[in-house]
Write a protein that holds these residues in place. Structure first.
Motif, PDB file in Angstrom:
ATOM      1  N   CYS A 117       0.836  -1.214   0.000  1.00  0.00           N
ATOM      2  CA  CYS A 117       0.000   0.000   0.000  1.00  0.00           C
ATOM      3  C   CYS A 117       0.863   1.254   0.000  1.00  0.00           C
ATOM      4  O   CYS A 117       0.576   2.213  -0.718  1.00  0.00           O
ATOM      5  CB  CYS A 117      -0.933   0.019   1.209  1.00  0.00           C
ATOM      6  SG  CYS A 117      -2.366  -1.070   1.036  1.00  0.00           S
ATOM      7  N   SER A 118       1.907   1.252   0.805  1.00  0.00           N
ATOM      8  CA  SER A 118       2.785   2.423   0.881  1.00  0.00           C
ATOM      9  C   SER A 118       3.383   2.758  -0.479  1.00  0.00           C
ATOM     10  O   SER A 118       3.405   3.918  -0.891  1.00  0.00           O
ATOM     11  CB  SER A 118       3.910   2.195   1.886  1.00  0.00           C
ATOM     12  OG  SER A 118       3.389   2.103   3.175  1.00  0.00           O
ATOM     13  N   ARG A 119       3.854   1.742  -1.172  1.00  0.00           N
ATOM     14  CA  ARG A 119       4.470   1.975  -2.480  1.00  0.00           C
ATOM     15  C   ARG A 119       3.432   2.349  -3.532  1.00  0.00           C
ATOM     16  O   ARG A 119       3.646   3.254  -4.334  1.00  0.00           O
ATOM     17  CB  ARG A 119       5.251   0.747  -2.919  1.00  0.00           C
ATOM     18  CG  ARG A 119       6.512   0.585  -2.120  1.00  0.00           C
ATOM     19  CD  ARG A 119       7.291  -0.624  -2.536  1.00  0.00           C
ATOM     20  NE  ARG A 119       8.503  -0.700  -1.734  1.00  0.00           N
ATOM     21  CZ  ARG A 119       9.225  -1.764  -1.609  1.00  0.00           C
ATOM     22  NH1 ARG A 119       8.879  -2.877  -2.235  1.00  0.00           N
ATOM     23  NH2 ARG A 119      10.304  -1.754  -0.859  1.00  0.00           N
ATOM     24  N   TYR A 120       2.309   1.650  -3.531  1.00  0.00           N
ATOM     25  CA  TYR A 120       1.276   1.900  -4.527  1.00  0.00           C
ATOM     26  C   TYR A 120       0.719   3.323  -4.414  1.00  0.00           C
ATOM     27  O   TYR A 120       0.474   3.985  -5.418  1.00  0.00           O
ATOM     28  CB  TYR A 120       0.157   0.862  -4.397  1.00  0.00           C
ATOM     29  CG  TYR A 120      -0.924   0.995  -5.435  1.00  0.00           C
ATOM     30  CD1 TYR A 120      -0.618   0.983  -6.791  1.00  0.00           C
ATOM     31  CD2 TYR A 120      -2.251   1.125  -5.069  1.00  0.00           C
ATOM     32  CE1 TYR A 120      -1.607   1.101  -7.758  1.00  0.00           C
ATOM     33  CE2 TYR A 120      -3.250   1.238  -6.023  1.00  0.00           C
ATOM     34  CZ  TYR A 120      -2.924   1.233  -7.363  1.00  0.00           C
ATOM     35  OH  TYR A 120      -3.906   1.346  -8.308  1.00  0.00           O
ATOM     36  N   HIS A 121       0.527   3.787  -3.188  1.00  0.00           N
ATOM     37  CA  HIS A 121      -0.051   5.111  -2.968  1.00  0.00           C
ATOM     38  C   HIS A 121       1.008   6.196  -2.731  1.00  0.00           C
ATOM     39  O   HIS A 121       0.655   7.352  -2.532  1.00  0.00           O
ATOM     40  CB  HIS A 121      -1.008   5.072  -1.775  1.00  0.00           C
ATOM     41  CG  HIS A 121      -2.210   4.221  -2.021  1.00  0.00           C
ATOM     42  ND1 HIS A 121      -3.347   4.689  -2.626  1.00  0.00           N
ATOM     43  CD2 HIS A 121      -2.444   2.912  -1.758  1.00  0.00           C
ATOM     44  CE1 HIS A 121      -4.237   3.724  -2.715  1.00  0.00           C
ATOM     45  NE2 HIS A 121      -3.711   2.628  -2.200  1.00  0.00           N
ATOM     46  N   SER A 122       2.295   5.822  -2.728  1.00  0.00           N
ATOM     47  CA  SER A 122       3.402   6.765  -2.511  1.00  0.00           C
ATOM     48  C   SER A 122       3.236   7.561  -1.221  1.00  0.00           C
ATOM     49  O   SER A 122       3.374   8.778  -1.190  1.00  0.00           O
ATOM     50  CB  SER A 122       3.533   7.734  -3.695  1.00  0.00           C
ATOM     51  OG  SER A 122       3.812   7.021  -4.865  1.00  0.00           O
ATOM     52  N   THR A 123       2.943   6.847  -0.141  1.00  0.00           N
ATOM     53  CA  THR A 123       2.771   7.471   1.161  1.00  0.00           C
ATOM     54  C   THR A 123       3.144   6.474   2.253  1.00  0.00           C
ATOM     55  O   THR A 123       3.355   5.300   1.979  1.00  0.00           O
ATOM     56  CB  THR A 123       1.318   7.976   1.330  1.00  0.00           C
ATOM     57  OG1 THR A 123       1.215   8.740   2.521  1.00  0.00           O
ATOM     58  CG2 THR A 123       0.330   6.828   1.364  1.00  0.00           C
ATOM     59  N   HIS A 124       3.223   6.941   3.485  1.00  0.00           N
ATOM     60  CA  HIS A 124       3.607   6.048   4.584  1.00  0.00           C
ATOM     61  C   HIS A 124       2.506   5.061   4.953  1.00  0.00           C
ATOM     62  O   HIS A 124       2.782   3.939   5.326  1.00  0.00           O
ATOM     63  CB  HIS A 124       3.999   6.846   5.822  1.00  0.00           C
ATOM     64  CG  HIS A 124       5.294   7.568   5.661  1.00  0.00           C
ATOM     65  ND1 HIS A 124       6.487   6.914   5.493  1.00  0.00           N
ATOM     66  CD2 HIS A 124       5.580   8.883   5.623  1.00  0.00           C
ATOM     67  CE1 HIS A 124       7.464   7.791   5.375  1.00  0.00           C
ATOM     68  NE2 HIS A 124       6.944   8.997   5.442  1.00  0.00           N
ATOM     69  N   TYR A 125       1.267   5.511   4.900  1.00  0.00           N
ATOM     70  CA  TYR A 125       0.143   4.627   5.203  1.00  0.00           C
ATOM     71  C   TYR A 125      -1.106   5.154   4.511  1.00  0.00           C
ATOM     72  O   TYR A 125      -1.149   6.287   4.059  1.00  0.00           O
ATOM     73  CB  TYR A 125      -0.077   4.465   6.708  1.00  0.00           C
ATOM     74  CG  TYR A 125      -0.199   5.757   7.483  1.00  0.00           C
ATOM     75  CD1 TYR A 125      -1.436   6.349   7.692  1.00  0.00           C
ATOM     76  CD2 TYR A 125       0.923   6.360   8.037  1.00  0.00           C
ATOM     77  CE1 TYR A 125      -1.551   7.518   8.409  1.00  0.00           C
ATOM     78  CE2 TYR A 125       0.812   7.533   8.763  1.00  0.00           C
ATOM     79  CZ  TYR A 125      -0.429   8.104   8.950  1.00  0.00           C
ATOM     80  OH  TYR A 125      -0.538   9.262   9.669  1.00  0.00           O
ATOM     81  N   VAL A 126      -2.124   4.281   4.431  1.00  0.00           N
ATOM     82  CA  VAL A 126      -3.320   4.574   3.647  1.00  0.00           C
ATOM     83  C   VAL A 126      -4.566   4.319   4.490  1.00  0.00           C
ATOM     84  O   VAL A 126      -4.628   3.345   5.235  1.00  0.00           O
ATOM     85  CB  VAL A 126      -3.366   3.658   2.393  1.00  0.00           C
ATOM     86  CG1 VAL A 126      -4.606   3.906   1.567  1.00  0.00           C
ATOM     87  CG2 VAL A 126      -2.116   3.841   1.559  1.00  0.00           C
TER      88      VAL A 126
ATOM     89  N   CYS B 223       2.080  -2.634  10.860  1.00  0.00           N
ATOM     90  CA  CYS B 223       3.026  -1.615  11.332  1.00  0.00           C
ATOM     91  C   CYS B 223       4.468  -2.098  11.323  1.00  0.00           C
ATOM     92  O   CYS B 223       5.388  -1.275  11.299  1.00  0.00           O
ATOM     93  CB  CYS B 223       2.633  -1.136  12.721  1.00  0.00           C
ATOM     94  SG  CYS B 223       1.077  -0.210  12.686  1.00  0.00           S
ATOM     95  N   SER B 224       4.693  -3.414  11.311  1.00  0.00           N
ATOM     96  CA  SER B 224       6.075  -3.909  11.249  1.00  0.00           C
ATOM     97  C   SER B 224       6.717  -3.563   9.907  1.00  0.00           C
ATOM     98  O   SER B 224       7.933  -3.559   9.783  1.00  0.00           O
ATOM     99  CB  SER B 224       6.119  -5.425  11.471  1.00  0.00           C
ATOM    100  OG  SER B 224       5.439  -6.093  10.425  1.00  0.00           O
ATOM    101  N   GLN B 225       5.894  -3.248   8.900  1.00  0.00           N
ATOM    102  CA  GLN B 225       6.408  -2.871   7.580  1.00  0.00           C
ATOM    103  C   GLN B 225       6.471  -1.358   7.398  1.00  0.00           C
ATOM    104  O   GLN B 225       6.905  -0.871   6.363  1.00  0.00           O
ATOM    105  CB  GLN B 225       5.503  -3.446   6.488  1.00  0.00           C
ATOM    106  CG  GLN B 225       5.417  -4.940   6.481  1.00  0.00           C
ATOM    107  CD  GLN B 225       4.441  -5.436   5.416  1.00  0.00           C
ATOM    108  OE1 GLN B 225       4.325  -4.868   4.341  1.00  0.00           O
ATOM    109  NE2 GLN B 225       3.728  -6.507   5.726  1.00  0.00           N
ATOM    110  N   SER B 226       6.039  -0.618   8.395  1.00  0.00           N
ATOM    111  CA  SER B 226       5.892   0.829   8.250  1.00  0.00           C
ATOM    112  C   SER B 226       7.216   1.555   8.109  1.00  0.00           C
ATOM    113  O   SER B 226       8.194   1.239   8.764  1.00  0.00           O
ATOM    114  CB  SER B 226       5.145   1.399   9.456  1.00  0.00           C
ATOM    115  OG  SER B 226       4.943   2.779   9.275  1.00  0.00           O
ATOM    116  N   LYS B 227       7.209   2.563   7.266  1.00  0.00           N
ATOM    117  CA  LYS B 227       8.349   3.460   7.138  1.00  0.00           C
ATOM    118  C   LYS B 227       8.076   4.757   7.904  1.00  0.00           C
ATOM    119  O   LYS B 227       8.921   5.619   8.005  1.00  0.00           O
ATOM    120  CB  LYS B 227       8.625   3.752   5.669  1.00  0.00           C
ATOM    121  CG  LYS B 227       9.053   2.508   4.909  1.00  0.00           C
ATOM    122  CD  LYS B 227       9.529   2.863   3.529  1.00  0.00           C
ATOM    123  CE  LYS B 227       9.869   1.692   2.669  1.00  0.00           C
ATOM    124  NZ  LYS B 227      10.630   0.623   3.221  1.00  0.00           N
TER     125      LYS B 227
END
Length: 172
Positions: free
Chosen positions: A37-46, A120-124
């Protein structure tokens, strides 16, 4: 979210060529921090709304117009649908889980009321800086097939142990 339970919301892409409706109360409303999701939406979370999507039930998400402008690809076990003209992410289907998800920012008049942060373990993002009081799961709650464990990343511990309390270390 009983006040939204029976309502139908209109949604469309940025260029307006794909229009769909979303009806009913979602199974869950949350912030997704997964890397897909982060990569697809170009954001930290969606922000995400998830609904049941079973062959024997009427779908909560219905395409109204623009099927010829709809495109999709497989990612992380789900099919992500988007407008091939403007690129707007519209909805995702996960057939194995029997769920479909969409994004409240697309729904005219929808009041997003999240209950948790997932993956959240994948969160940037710096989770310590998110102070909304919602639970932050490493993956998913047990009810959704996850471990139910809460996230505390290495960078969170370093940040909270910083003498100034405002350091911003980069996650490893």
């Amino acid at each position: 979210m009983a006040d939204e339970a029976g309502r139908t919301f209109r949604a469309d892409c940025t260029c307006g060529k794909v229009v769909f409706t979303v009806t009913g109360e979602p199974l869950a409303q949350f912030y997704c921090h997964c890397s897909d999701c982060s990569r697809y939406h170009s954001t930290h979370y969606v922000e995400v709304l998830v609904y049941p999507d079973r062959p024997d039930e009427e779908s909560h998400i219905k395409l109204v117009e623009g099927e010829q402008h709809l495109n999709s690809f497989n990612s992380g076990g789900q099919v992500r649908h988007f407008c091939k003209e403007c690129g707007t992410a519209l909805f995702n289907k996960n057939k194995s889980a029997g769920m479909v998800g969409t994004f409240p920012v697309l729904l005219d008049g929808y009041k997003f009321q999240p209950t948790m942060h997932l993956h959240c373990s994948q969160s940037k993002a710096y989770l310590k800086g998110i102070t909304d009081g919602l639970p932050k799961f490493k993956d998913l709650p047990t009810e959704l097939g996850g471990t139910g464990q809460f996230a505390v990343g290495k960078w969170q511990r370093e940040w909270s142990n910083s003498p100034t309390g405002c350091a911003s270390p980069v996650p490893s």
